[in-house]
Design an enzyme around this catalytic site. Structure first.
Site, PDB file in Angstrom:
ATOM      1  N   SER A  83      45.301  43.701  34.291  1.00 61.29           N
ATOM      2  CA  SER A  83      45.421  42.306  34.318  1.00 61.29           C
ATOM      3  C   SER A  83      46.408  41.775  33.820  1.00 61.29           C
ATOM      4  O   SER A  83      46.174  40.389  34.268  1.00 61.29           O
ATOM      5  CB  SER A  83      44.137  41.957  35.141  1.00 61.29           C
ATOM      6  OG  SER A  83      42.942  42.662  35.212  1.00 61.29           O
ATOM      7  N   THR A 185      41.916  38.137  33.037  1.00 60.21           N
ATOM      8  CA  THR A 185      42.780  37.568  32.167  1.00 60.21           C
ATOM      9  C   THR A 185      42.754  37.141  30.341  1.00 60.21           C
ATOM     10  O   THR A 185      41.130  38.019  30.634  1.00 60.21           O
ATOM     11  CB  THR A 185      42.548  36.229  33.249  1.00 60.21           C
ATOM     12  OG1 THR A 185      42.908  36.915  34.142  1.00 60.21           O
ATOM     13  CG2 THR A 185      43.561  35.081  32.041  1.00 60.21           C
ATOM     14  N   THR A 203      48.025  35.971  33.356  1.00 62.72           N
ATOM     15  CA  THR A 203      47.272  37.273  34.032  1.00 62.72           C
ATOM     16  C   THR A 203      48.797  37.956  35.210  1.00 62.72           C
ATOM     17  O   THR A 203      49.083  36.820  35.480  1.00 62.72           O
ATOM     18  CB  THR A 203      45.961  36.074  34.660  1.00 62.72           C
ATOM     19  OG1 THR A 203      45.089  37.261  35.281  1.00 62.72           O
ATOM     20  CG2 THR A 203      46.514  35.370  35.940  1.00 62.72           C
ATOM     21  N   ARG A 213      49.751  34.100  46.316  1.00 60.98           N
ATOM     22  CA  ARG A 213      48.446  33.456  45.902  1.00 60.98           C
ATOM     23  C   ARG A 213      48.529  33.028  44.003  1.00 60.98           C
ATOM     24  O   ARG A 213      49.404  34.731  43.575  1.00 60.98           O
ATOM     25  CB  ARG A 213      47.456  34.624  46.054  1.00 60.98           C
ATOM     26  CG  ARG A 213      45.527  33.966  45.370  1.00 60.98           C
ATOM     27  CD  ARG A 213      46.111  34.625  43.979  1.00 60.98           C
ATOM     28  NE  ARG A 213      44.172  33.828  44.133  1.00 60.98           N
ATOM     29  CZ  ARG A 213      43.470  34.065  42.332  1.00 60.98           C
ATOM     30  NH1 ARG A 213      44.770  34.650  41.121  1.00 60.98           N
ATOM     31  NH2 ARG A 213      42.806  33.777  42.781  1.00 60.98           N
ATOM     32  N   THR A 236      38.168  32.609  32.891  1.00 67.94           N
ATOM     33  CA  THR A 236      38.568  33.790  33.236  1.00 67.94           C
ATOM     34  C   THR A 236      37.479  33.853  34.669  1.00 67.94           C
ATOM     35  O   THR A 236      36.238  33.664  34.723  1.00 67.94           O
ATOM     36  CB  THR A 236      38.108  34.829  32.134  1.00 67.94           C
ATOM     37  OG1 THR A 236      38.644  36.451  32.994  1.00 67.94           O
ATOM     38  CG2 THR A 236      36.465  35.133  31.754  1.00 67.94           C
ATOM     39  N   GLY A 237      37.508  34.794  35.879  1.00 65.27           N
ATOM     40  CA  GLY A 237      37.706  35.642  36.511  1.00 65.27           C
ATOM     41  C   GLY A 237      37.643  35.062  38.161  1.00 65.27           C
ATOM     42  O   GLY A 237      39.292  34.654  38.030  1.00 65.27           O
TER      43      GLY A 237
HETATM   44  C1  SD4 Z   1      43.005  34.731  38.818  1.00 69.31           C
HETATM   45  N1  SD4 Z   1      41.735  34.066  37.035  1.00 69.31           N
HETATM   46  O1  SD4 Z   1      43.958  35.139  38.719  1.00 69.31           O
HETATM   47  C2  SD4 Z   1      41.841  35.357  37.155  1.00 69.31           C
HETATM   48  C3  SD4 Z   1      41.930  36.588  37.411  1.00 69.31           C
HETATM   49  C4  SD4 Z   1      41.119  36.811  36.342  1.00 69.31           C
HETATM   50  O2  SD4 Z   1      39.524  37.954  34.920  1.00 69.31           O
HETATM   51  O3  SD4 Z   1      41.318  36.087  35.049  1.00 69.31           O
HETATM   52  N2  SD4 Z   1      40.447  37.719  35.908  1.00 69.31           N
HETATM   53  O4  SD4 Z   1      41.973  33.887  40.123  1.00 69.31           O
END
Ligand code: SD4
Length: 323
Positions: A83, A185, A203, A213, A236-237
């Site tokens: 990721s 991330t 990330t 995006r 993260t997320g």
């Molecule tokens: C995103 N926050 O592009 C990042 C992805 C991520 O854990 O953190 N994944 O939305």
């Protein structure tokens, strides 16, 4: 202007309204660190090698800003970390597009988004911060800036991530769910021996996202925020949730108003719970305050983080709103 008393009162009201058990509102078990002692905090299990690299700098008395860059570069360059950087999951059309930002103890910041073909976007973000009057460069402009500054163009789609994408493309079911996978991330926060704070976040973003995006990770205040007077936070997320609530900035501002690092992370998650559809989505926050206290909290179980202090590097499960 909110006072600490008001903050705590408001937290109690929100907590009661949402039936959050009081035990979740403050993780008294949060590790404490002596003021001025260097330490590193980063997301997920790839935080362990990132912390090792960052520690080589702050452990020797180096600056937090150098440590955060060196730490996340390790993960960017690891093709097994799917990721981030090289080997990152592509978008739905097979393009690896990267987001990253960095912020130092002076409040200076640099960022790149929708950057392709560069293995270490965090170092491009650092160059934007150090060598330009700007904060963010995007897409082709970011790539041109990187190439002009000696970064090398590279194919970031590894054989493994290409195969996984081709398998996904058979059904091409677009279900932007981030749950609690362990390779995500990397957000990394550091305090150096001077007591100065810095952070970095990098990330490849949401897997199989729409072309173009951009998530929270390169947005100063969403994926990362540092205020050397108060503290630092990273996320993260599912980036859209942090973008809609400016989550990392919120965590730091809550600490400014008197919340502990742990309370601030919990309150920022509660802001999402209160306002947004979070059911199948993950968000995890990490924070450190100026006194060296830390916080971690997530929506879903499964979020873990790496904490390195006193030369010891451990992976710890964060507490979460949902069980
Ligand atoms: C995103 N926050 O592009 C990042 C992805 C991520 O854990 O953190 N994944 O939305």
């Amino acid at each position: 202007m909110s006072t600490r008393r008001n903050f705590l009162k408001n937290s109690a009201i929100i907590s009661a309204a949402l039936s959050v058990p009081a035990s979740l509102k403050c993780n008294t078990a949060s590790p404490q660190t002596a003021k001025g002692e260097a330490f590193i905090l980063s997301t997920w299990n790839h935080g362990i090698p990132a912390n090792e690299a960052a520690w080589k700098i702050v452990g020797e008395g180096g600056k937090a800003i150098d440590a955060v860059e060196a730490g996340v570069r390790v993960v960017e360059s690891d093709p097994k970390s799917t990721s981030v950087g090289l080997g990152g999951v592509p978008d739905r059309d097979g393009n690896v597009t990267l987001d990253a930002c960095i912020m130092d103890e002076t409040g200076n910041a640099g960022s790149v988004c929708f950057l392709q073909h560069i293995e270490n976007p965090i170092s491009v973000a650092r160059k934007v911060m150090d060598d330009t009057p700007h904060v963010m460069l995007a897409g082709d402009g970011a790539l041109k800036f990187a190439l002009d500054n000696g970064f090398v163009k590279k194919n970031l789609l590894t054989a493994e991530s290409k195969k996984a994408w081709q398998e996904w493309a058979v059904k091409s079911k677009y279900k932007p769910i981030i749950n609690s996978e362990n390779h995500d991330t990397i957000g990394l926060l550091a305090m150096d021996k001077n007591g100065d704070l810095s952070g970095a976040c990098t990330t490849s973003g949401l897997g199989y996202k729409m072309y173009g995006r951009v998530g929270d990770s390169p947005i100063i205040g969403a994926g990362l925020f540092v205020d050397n007077e108060v503290g630092a936070a990273t996320a993260t997320g599912m980036g859209e949730l942090m973008m809609k609530t400016l989550g990392s900035f919120l965590v730091v501002e809550l600490m400014r108003q008197g919340a502990t690092a742990q309370q601030a992370c919990e309150e920022a998650v509660m802001r999402i719970i209160k306002k947004l559809d979070y059911k199948d989505l993950q968000v995890g926050y990490l924070a450190i305050d100026k006194a060296g206290n830390m916080g971690a909290y997530a929506i879903q179980p499964g979020f873990n983080y790496a904490l390195m202090k006193g030369g010891k590097n451990e992976l710890i499960d964060a507490v979460s709103y949902l069980k």
